[in-house]
Scaffold this motif. Sequence first.
Motif, PDB file in Angstrom:
ATOM      1  N   PRO A  33      23.710  34.563 -16.099  1.00  0.00           N
ATOM      2  CA  PRO A  33      23.426  33.054 -16.366  1.00  0.00           C
ATOM      3  C   PRO A  33      22.056  32.880 -15.449  1.00  0.00           C
ATOM      4  CG  PRO A  33      25.649  33.126 -15.485  1.00  0.00           C
ATOM      5  CD  PRO A  33      24.886  34.681 -15.700  1.00  0.00           C
ATOM      6  N   GLY A  34      21.284  31.987 -16.144  1.00  0.00           N
ATOM      7  CA  GLY A  34      19.938  31.660 -15.660  1.00  0.00           C
ATOM      8  C   GLY A  34      18.843  32.704 -16.179  1.00  0.00           C
ATOM      9  N   ILE A  69      14.594  28.570 -10.883  1.00  0.00           N
ATOM     10  CA  ILE A  69      15.863  29.488 -11.529  1.00  0.00           C
ATOM     11  C   ILE A  69      16.682  30.083 -10.264  1.00  0.00           C
ATOM     12  CG2 ILE A  69      16.653  31.551 -12.727  1.00  0.00           C
ATOM     13  CD1 ILE A  69      15.449  29.133 -14.306  1.00  0.00           C
ATOM     14  N   GLU A  70      15.858  30.782  -9.356  1.00  0.00           N
ATOM     15  CA  GLU A  70      16.525  31.158  -8.187  1.00  0.00           C
ATOM     16  C   GLU A  70      17.547  30.106  -7.511  1.00  0.00           C
ATOM     17  OE1 GLU A  70      15.925  34.907  -5.006  1.00  0.00           O
ATOM     18  OE2 GLU A  70      14.363  33.376  -5.192  1.00  0.00           O
ATOM     19  N   TYR A  73      20.516  28.524  -9.934  1.00  0.00           N
ATOM     20  CA  TYR A  73      21.620  29.421 -10.263  1.00  0.00           C
ATOM     21  C   TYR A  73      22.039  30.290  -9.074  1.00  0.00           C
ATOM     22  CZ  TYR A  73      20.747  28.200 -15.162  1.00  0.00           C
ATOM     23  OH  TYR A  73      20.793  27.549 -16.287  1.00  0.00           O
ATOM     24  N   LYS A  74      21.546  29.809  -7.868  1.00  0.00           N
ATOM     25  CA  LYS A  74      22.125  30.432  -6.640  1.00  0.00           C
ATOM     26  C   LYS A  74      21.737  31.770  -6.670  1.00  0.00           C
ATOM     27  CE  LYS A  74      23.273  26.395  -5.463  1.00  0.00           C
ATOM     28  NZ  LYS A  74      21.919  25.399  -5.445  1.00  0.00           N
ATOM     29  N   GLY A  75      20.710  32.379  -7.101  1.00  0.00           N
ATOM     30  CA  GLY A  75      20.421  33.943  -7.058  1.00  0.00           C
ATOM     31  C   GLY A  75      20.005  34.146  -5.661  1.00  0.00           C
ATOM     32  N   LYS A 103      22.964  38.060  -8.188  1.00  0.00           N
ATOM     33  CA  LYS A 103      23.669  37.948  -7.049  1.00  0.00           C
ATOM     34  C   LYS A 103      24.672  39.173  -6.728  1.00  0.00           C
ATOM     35  CE  LYS A 103      24.933  33.208  -8.703  1.00  0.00           C
ATOM     36  NZ  LYS A 103      25.832  32.335  -9.140  1.00  0.00           N
ATOM     37  N   ASP A 106      27.119  40.973  -9.532  1.00  0.00           N
ATOM     38  CA  ASP A 106      26.937  40.214 -10.851  1.00  0.00           C
ATOM     39  C   ASP A 106      27.158  41.109 -11.862  1.00  0.00           C
ATOM     40  OD1 ASP A 106      24.503  41.565 -10.668  1.00  0.00           O
ATOM     41  OD2 ASP A 106      23.507  39.578 -10.972  1.00  0.00           O
ATOM     42  N   GLU A 160      20.724  23.191 -21.529  1.00  0.00           N
ATOM     43  CA  GLU A 160      19.902  23.860 -20.494  1.00  0.00           C
ATOM     44  C   GLU A 160      18.653  23.856 -20.326  1.00  0.00           C
ATOM     45  OE1 GLU A 160      20.013  28.402 -18.437  1.00  0.00           O
ATOM     46  OE2 GLU A 160      20.105  28.028 -20.539  1.00  0.00           O
TER      47      GLU A 160
END
Length: 173
Positions: A33-34, A69-70, A73-75, A103, A106, A160
Motif C-alpha cells: 500500500p502506498g 506517502i510515509e 500510509y503510516k510508513g 512497516k 510488511d 487514490e
Amino acid sequence: MSIIYFGSFVVTRQVFYKSRHSFALVNVKPLLPGHVLVCPYRVVPRVKDLSADEIADLFLTVQKVSEVIEDVYKGQSMNIAIQDGPLAGQSVPHVHCHIIPRKLDDLPNVDDVYHLLNSKDADIELSFQQLKSINTVGLSSPDLSDLERMPRTEEEMWAEAEMLQTKMSKSNL
C-alpha cells in the motif's frame, strides 16, 4: 488538463502531483500500500538521458512525495528505487522512481521488496496492458498465472490519486 505519458501509456488521471519537470502517479499494481512512482515529463529511458534540471527536480519531487506517502500510509521507512535500464528490471522505458512505504513485518524478509520489483508480477508495462484488456471488450484476458495481483481498476487508481493530490496540496512542502 494536458495529457501526461508514462512511456506510451496515458496516465493523466493517475497523476497526483506535478512539479516543473516531474510528476507523481499511483501505481497500477502496487507491491505494498502506498507504492507510487515519480517520473520526468520527458520520456527518456535512462537517468543518464536527463538534464541537470530534470535530475534535480526529479529528486526534489521524490523527497516531497515520499514525505507525504510515509505520513498517509503510516510508513516507518521507505524504499526508493530506480531500475535504470531493462537489465536492471526496468519494464517501461521511461525513467521512474519507485517510492514504497515500509512497516515492520510488511513482508516476510525486508529485502523481499527487491525480488518483487524484479518479478513478472511487478512488470508495469504488462500491468497496463492487462488493465487495457480488462477494460476493453473483445481483447484477450490477462495471463491466468497473474490473477492474484490483478491491476487495479482505473476508478481505484483515480480515487487514490485524488486523495493523495489533496494530501499533497495540504502539506507544507
